[in-house]
Enzyme design. Structure first.
Site, short mmCIF file in Angstrom:
data_model
loop_
_atom_site.label_atom_id
_atom_site.label_comp_id
_atom_site.label_asym_id
_atom_site.label_seq_id
_atom_site.Cartn_x
_atom_site.Cartn_y
_atom_site.Cartn_z
N ASP A 60 0.46 -0.86 0.23
CA ASP A 60 0.26 0.04 -0.03
C ASP A 60 0.75 1.41 -0.42
OD1 ASP A 60 -2.53 -1.69 0.42
OD2 ASP A 60 -3.09 -1.12 1.99
N ASP A 61 0.19 2.25 -0.06
CA ASP A 61 0.45 3.80 0.19
C ASP A 61 2.00 4.32 -1.19
OD1 ASP A 61 -1.15 3.57 1.72
OD2 ASP A 61 0.47 3.83 3.77
N HIS A 111 -6.23 3.05 -4.12
CA HIS A 111 -5.94 2.85 -2.81
C HIS A 111 -6.36 4.73 -2.44
CE1 HIS A 111 -4.86 1.54 1.08
NE2 HIS A 111 -3.80 2.46 1.59
N HIS A 115 -5.47 9.53 0.19
CA HIS A 115 -5.63 7.92 1.17
C HIS A 115 -6.99 8.36 2.41
CE1 HIS A 115 -4.42 6.03 4.65
NE2 HIS A 115 -3.94 4.67 3.13
N HIS A 202 3.42 -2.24 2.88
CA HIS A 202 3.61 -1.08 2.06
C HIS A 202 5.10 -0.69 1.79
CE1 HIS A 202 0.41 -0.90 5.52
NE2 HIS A 202 0.37 0.05 4.86
#
Length: 235
Positions: A60-61, A111, A115, A202
């Site tokens: 993620d991210d 995503h 965020h 991540h």
């Protein structure tokens, strides 16, 4: 005398021919047996390959300008494909990294753009968050994002944004963003890992990237096959 010699020679020739034919028959039988064994071994190996437990590694991210390329190189070396859930605002300026993800066969997911907690926004704003990210990915790769990981796991099933939005959660979360302890992250994952698990990491932390490599090496040694999340969800 000549006749006897001729008969003797013919007898020897016949013996030689017989032995040659017998040798050929034995060789053919042995070759057939070896071919059958090789075929059986190949079938067993294919069956063993087919029953490898599958597991998905997700990040993620990202994309991160430093750590994501480092991760992609390590995945390439290990011949592993993963799933990346990208934040839209992190894509801008890192388009080449996103293209590299696509070119290497990784699955690119959504995503949101900033965020955000999708279920706390008005429907129109929530959709804008996802559509903007999907459009950015499409501009780079030619493909929209069919899979979304809602930040914080907060999802609104009633949303209809006009794009494919298959939500993807996780089954193992080592909370890698809270610690730089690589061993702790690795231990959490490898001790809990089982077939069809989805691991959450991540790609914006060097410690998480290093942990990912160790996780892959250890789980591959145990017979796991790493796949993208669509392979697990569609089965």
């Amino acid at each position: 005398m000549k006749r006897r010699k001729i008969r003797k020679n013919l007898t020897m020739i016949n013996v030689v021919l017989f032995l040659t034919i017998l040798t050929l028959q034995v060789w053919k039988a042995e070759k057939k047996e070896k071919d059958e064994i090789s075929s059986q071994v190949a079938v067993v190996e294919e069956e063993q390959e087919a029953i490898k437990p599958k597991i998905a590694l997700t990040f993620d991210d990202g994309p991160h300008p430093v750590y994501t390329p480092m991760l992609l190189e390590g995945l390439r070396e290990r011949r592993v494909t993963a799933t990346f859930f990208l934040i839209g605002e992190n894509i801008e300026g890192n388009e080449e990294i996103v293209k590299q993800m696509s070119d290497q066969g990784h699955l690119i997911g959504n995503h949101t753009y900033h965020h955000v907690k999708v279920d706390e926004l008005p429907a129109q704003e929530a959709c804008e968050e996802m559509v903007m990210t999907s459009d950015l990915v499409k501009e780079i790769t030619g493909e929209t994002t069919c899979y979304i990981r809602p930040p914080f796991g907060s999802w609104d099933k009633s949303l209809d944004c006009g794009i494919d939005m298959i939500s993807v959660m996780w089954t193992i979360d080592p909370l890698d963003w809270t610690t730089k302890n690589v061993s702790q992250v690795v231990n959490k994952v490898v001790t809990e890992a089982k077939e069809n698990d989805i691991i959450l990491l991540h790609d914006c932390y060097e410690s998480s990237v290093q942990a990912a490599f160790q996780i892959i090496d250890q789980l591959q040694a145990r017979g796991f096959e790493f796949v993208t999340v669509d392979e697990l969800i569609l089965e």
